[in-house]
Motif scaffolding. Sequence first.
Motif, PDB file in Angstrom:
ATOM      1  N   GLN A 128      47.696  46.985  31.022  1.00 25.14           N
ATOM      2  CA  GLN A 128      47.794  45.630  31.568  1.00 25.14           C
ATOM      3  C   GLN A 128      47.378  44.629  30.502  1.00 25.14           C
ATOM      4  O   GLN A 128      46.548  44.939  29.645  1.00 25.14           O
ATOM      5  CB  GLN A 128      46.871  45.509  32.789  1.00 25.14           C
ATOM      6  CG  GLN A 128      46.821  44.156  33.451  1.00 25.14           C
ATOM      7  CD  GLN A 128      48.134  43.775  34.107  1.00 25.14           C
ATOM      8  OE1 GLN A 128      49.029  43.273  33.447  1.00 25.14           O
ATOM      9  NE2 GLN A 128      48.254  44.023  35.402  1.00 25.14           N
ATOM     10  N   VAL A 129      47.970  43.449  30.565  1.00 28.80           N
ATOM     11  CA  VAL A 129      47.607  42.348  29.678  1.00 28.80           C
ATOM     12  C   VAL A 129      47.343  41.110  30.528  1.00 28.80           C
ATOM     13  O   VAL A 129      48.197  40.704  31.327  1.00 28.80           O
ATOM     14  CB  VAL A 129      48.707  42.046  28.640  1.00 28.80           C
ATOM     15  CG1 VAL A 129      48.344  40.802  27.822  1.00 28.80           C
ATOM     16  CG2 VAL A 129      48.926  43.233  27.710  1.00 28.80           C
ATOM     17  N   TYR A 130      46.159  40.527  30.366  1.00 28.08           N
ATOM     18  CA  TYR A 130      45.795  39.257  30.998  1.00 28.08           C
ATOM     19  C   TYR A 130      45.787  38.211  29.875  1.00 28.08           C
ATOM     20  O   TYR A 130      45.090  38.396  28.883  1.00 28.08           O
ATOM     21  CB  TYR A 130      44.418  39.349  31.642  1.00 28.08           C
ATOM     22  CG  TYR A 130      44.292  40.427  32.692  1.00 28.08           C
ATOM     23  CD1 TYR A 130      44.429  40.127  34.044  1.00 28.08           C
ATOM     24  CD2 TYR A 130      44.021  41.744  32.324  1.00 28.08           C
ATOM     25  CE1 TYR A 130      44.300  41.125  35.014  1.00 28.08           C
ATOM     26  CE2 TYR A 130      43.893  42.747  33.280  1.00 28.08           C
ATOM     27  CZ  TYR A 130      44.037  42.434  34.621  1.00 28.08           C
ATOM     28  OH  TYR A 130      43.915  43.428  35.571  1.00 28.08           O
ATOM     29  N   ARG A 131      46.518  37.139  30.046  1.00 32.55           N
ATOM     30  CA  ARG A 131      46.704  36.182  28.947  1.00 32.55           C
ATOM     31  C   ARG A 131      46.742  34.758  29.498  1.00 32.55           C
ATOM     32  O   ARG A 131      47.572  34.434  30.341  1.00 32.55           O
ATOM     33  CB  ARG A 131      48.003  36.501  28.211  1.00 32.55           C
ATOM     34  CG  ARG A 131      48.327  35.644  27.004  1.00 32.55           C
ATOM     35  CD  ARG A 131      49.549  36.225  26.300  1.00 32.55           C
ATOM     36  NE  ARG A 131      49.927  35.492  25.101  1.00 32.55           N
ATOM     37  CZ  ARG A 131      50.969  34.662  25.020  1.00 32.55           C
ATOM     38  NH1 ARG A 131      51.748  34.466  26.085  1.00 32.55           N
ATOM     39  NH2 ARG A 131      51.238  34.037  23.896  1.00 32.55           N
ATOM     40  N   ARG A 132      45.828  33.920  29.026  1.00 32.75           N
ATOM     41  CA  ARG A 132      45.772  32.537  29.504  1.00 32.75           C
ATOM     42  C   ARG A 132      45.333  31.598  28.391  1.00 32.75           C
ATOM     43  O   ARG A 132      44.604  32.002  27.484  1.00 32.75           O
ATOM     44  CB  ARG A 132      44.777  32.407  30.661  1.00 32.75           C
ATOM     45  CG  ARG A 132      45.114  33.196  31.908  1.00 32.75           C
ATOM     46  CD  ARG A 132      44.043  33.067  32.947  1.00 32.75           C
ATOM     47  NE  ARG A 132      44.177  34.065  34.001  1.00 32.75           N
ATOM     48  CZ  ARG A 132      43.227  34.411  34.850  1.00 32.75           C
ATOM     49  NH1 ARG A 132      42.038  33.808  34.769  1.00 32.75           N
ATOM     50  NH2 ARG A 132      43.430  35.325  35.762  1.00 32.75           N
ATOM     51  N   GLN A 133      45.754  30.343  28.509  1.00 34.24           N
ATOM     52  CA  GLN A 133      45.233  29.272  27.667  1.00 34.24           C
ATOM     53  C   GLN A 133      44.131  28.612  28.482  1.00 34.24           C
ATOM     54  O   GLN A 133      44.415  27.875  29.424  1.00 34.24           O
ATOM     55  CB  GLN A 133      46.331  28.279  27.308  1.00 34.24           C
ATOM     56  CG  GLN A 133      47.386  28.853  26.380  1.00 34.24           C
ATOM     57  CD  GLN A 133      48.521  27.883  26.110  1.00 34.24           C
ATOM     58  OE1 GLN A 133      48.825  27.042  26.934  1.00 34.24           O
ATOM     59  NE2 GLN A 133      49.135  27.999  24.955  1.00 34.24           N
ATOM     60  N   CYS A 134      42.896  28.900  28.143  1.00 30.80           N
ATOM     61  CA  CYS A 134      41.802  28.465  29.003  1.00 30.80           C
ATOM     62  C   CYS A 134      40.502  28.346  28.215  1.00 30.80           C
ATOM     63  O   CYS A 134      40.414  28.752  27.054  1.00 30.80           O
ATOM     64  CB  CYS A 134      41.621  29.446  30.164  1.00 30.80           C
ATOM     65  SG  CYS A 134      41.328  31.146  29.651  1.00 30.80           S
ATOM     66  N   GLU A 135      39.512  27.790  28.868  1.00 31.36           N
ATOM     67  CA  GLU A 135      38.193  27.636  28.274  1.00 31.36           C
ATOM     68  C   GLU A 135      37.372  28.905  28.495  1.00 31.36           C
ATOM     69  O   GLU A 135      37.744  29.785  29.275  1.00 31.36           O
ATOM     70  CB  GLU A 135      37.480  26.430  28.895  1.00 31.36           C
ATOM     71  CG  GLU A 135      38.216  25.111  28.710  1.00 31.36           C
ATOM     72  CD  GLU A 135      38.374  24.725  27.249  1.00 31.36           C
ATOM     73  OE1 GLU A 135      37.468  25.058  26.455  1.00 31.36           O
ATOM     74  OE2 GLU A 135      39.390  24.098  26.913  1.00 31.36           O
ATOM     75  N   ILE A 136      36.235  28.980  27.801  1.00 32.13           N
ATOM     76  CA  ILE A 136      35.402  30.175  27.814  1.00 32.13           C
ATOM     77  C   ILE A 136      35.042  30.652  29.222  1.00 32.13           C
ATOM     78  O   ILE A 136      35.136  31.854  29.515  1.00 32.13           O
ATOM     79  CB  ILE A 136      34.125  29.958  26.982  1.00 32.13           C
ATOM     80  CG1 ILE A 136      34.479  29.833  25.488  1.00 32.13           C
ATOM     81  CG2 ILE A 136      33.146  31.103  27.181  1.00 32.13           C
ATOM     82  CD1 ILE A 136      35.081  31.082  24.890  1.00 32.13           C
ATOM     83  N   PRO A 137      34.634  29.771  30.134  1.00 30.86           N
ATOM     84  CA  PRO A 137      34.292  30.265  31.484  1.00 30.86           C
ATOM     85  C   PRO A 137      35.444  30.996  32.158  1.00 30.86           C
ATOM     86  O   PRO A 137      35.226  31.973  32.888  1.00 30.86           O
ATOM     87  CB  PRO A 137      33.927  28.985  32.239  1.00 30.86           C
ATOM     88  CG  PRO A 137      33.465  28.038  31.174  1.00 30.86           C
ATOM     89  CD  PRO A 137      34.353  28.323  30.001  1.00 30.86           C
ATOM     90  N   GLU A 138      36.681  30.538  31.918  1.00 38.14           N
ATOM     91  CA  GLU A 138      37.832  31.201  32.513  1.00 38.14           C
ATOM     92  C   GLU A 138      38.105  32.542  31.849  1.00 38.14           C
ATOM     93  O   GLU A 138      38.603  33.472  32.491  1.00 38.14           O
ATOM     94  CB  GLU A 138      39.063  30.299  32.422  1.00 38.14           C
ATOM     95  CG  GLU A 138      38.960  29.025  33.244  1.00 38.14           C
ATOM     96  CD  GLU A 138      40.191  28.154  33.066  1.00 38.14           C
ATOM     97  OE1 GLU A 138      41.238  28.483  33.656  1.00 38.14           O
ATOM     98  OE2 GLU A 138      40.105  27.158  32.339  1.00 38.14           O
ATOM     99  N   VAL A 139      37.796  32.662  30.551  1.00 36.02           N
ATOM    100  CA  VAL A 139      37.946  33.949  29.872  1.00 36.02           C
ATOM    101  C   VAL A 139      37.005  34.974  30.499  1.00 36.02           C
ATOM    102  O   VAL A 139      37.369  36.133  30.709  1.00 36.02           O
ATOM    103  CB  VAL A 139      37.666  33.825  28.363  1.00 36.02           C
ATOM    104  CG1 VAL A 139      37.862  35.183  27.680  1.00 36.02           C
ATOM    105  CG2 VAL A 139      38.565  32.782  27.730  1.00 36.02           C
ATOM    106  N   ALA A 140      35.803  34.521  30.808  1.00 37.29           N
ATOM    107  CA  ALA A 140      34.853  35.400  31.485  1.00 37.29           C
ATOM    108  C   ALA A 140      35.425  35.873  32.814  1.00 37.29           C
ATOM    109  O   ALA A 140      35.275  37.052  33.193  1.00 37.29           O
ATOM    110  CB  ALA A 140      33.532  34.657  31.706  1.00 37.29           C
ATOM    111  N   GLY A 141      36.110  34.973  33.522  1.00 34.25           N
ATOM    112  CA  GLY A 141      36.752  35.352  34.770  1.00 34.25           C
ATOM    113  C   GLY A 141      37.851  36.376  34.563  1.00 34.25           C
ATOM    114  O   GLY A 141      38.033  37.293  35.381  1.00 34.25           O
ATOM    115  N   MET A 142      38.610  36.249  33.461  1.00 31.13           N
ATOM    116  CA  MET A 142      39.647  37.224  33.133  1.00 31.13           C
ATOM    117  C   MET A 142      39.039  38.604  32.908  1.00 31.13           C
ATOM    118  O   MET A 142      39.588  39.617  33.357  1.00 31.13           O
ATOM    119  CB  MET A 142      40.407  36.787  31.873  1.00 31.13           C
ATOM    120  CG  MET A 142      41.326  35.614  32.051  1.00 31.13           C
ATOM    121  SD  MET A 142      41.934  34.991  30.445  1.00 31.13           S
ATOM    122  CE  MET A 142      42.693  36.446  29.737  1.00 31.13           C
TER     123      MET A 142
END
Length: 266
Positions: A128-142
């Motif tokens: 699986q690949v999770y990929r987003r343009q986001c800020e650090i807090p959202e990366v933690a959510g990923m």
Amino acid sequence: SEAPFIQAFVDDNKAVDATGYSESLKHITDPTTRRQLTKGDWTETDKTRFALSSFPRYRIEVVAGAKHFICGSQRVEQDRCRWFATVDVAGSSREGPAETQIYVRREPSWSVVSVWAVTPQSDMILIQVYRRQCEIPEVAGMMKQAFTENRKIEFIAQEVDGLGIGLYQWAQRAGLPMQPVYSEGKDKVVRSTDAQIRAGNGKIWIPEHAAWLTEWEEEVESWVGDERQQADQIDTMSIAARIVSRESLDGGAFSKSDCSILEVVR
């Protein structure tokens, strides 16, 4: 002096029918030319580091109540593989000297979490690949999402000698099973060496179908190692390949013959 090169997309030219032009580009048979015209970026060449044909395809089947990876003529039970995830945190865009070139990354970097399974023969299977343009807090959510949706993950590997150290520390405090990885000052091309070798030997498997697969393929097949190119998904693959190579050479977990049983598919 030379005029600076400024990358532009068809949408930047308001005098052009963007939809019609984009459709016409799809009929160009040469993939390199098609990417150059689509992206407006002549750093695209045919000297790519990876060939998509080097990545064999797997599918998933349920046999006797257990999920298996079907990798060519081999069947690998999922529960007997080792699972882990790799993370690449988005970096800032890079600009070069204006008097020579202008390095413009039209899209911000993406943050990526990739999930992997490893067979006892050290074949890598991209789950699986999770990929987003986001800020650090959202990366933690990923990262939490990847760990929650893939309960077989044993650890999450992330480079810590860069922008991601804060995220790494947060993830540790949140109870995620983190493992540090170090770039050791090497560039992306050097760090991808293990992945290039493994892919060339058909040791990195990708799914036959996945919602995220087209974007993954586009990044991988166009990457020549230029620092201006998107390589966030490639970075997670490079981290994974380095981990598997290290474990295999050191007699680590991924090289243990009792991790899984491979059977011939009848």
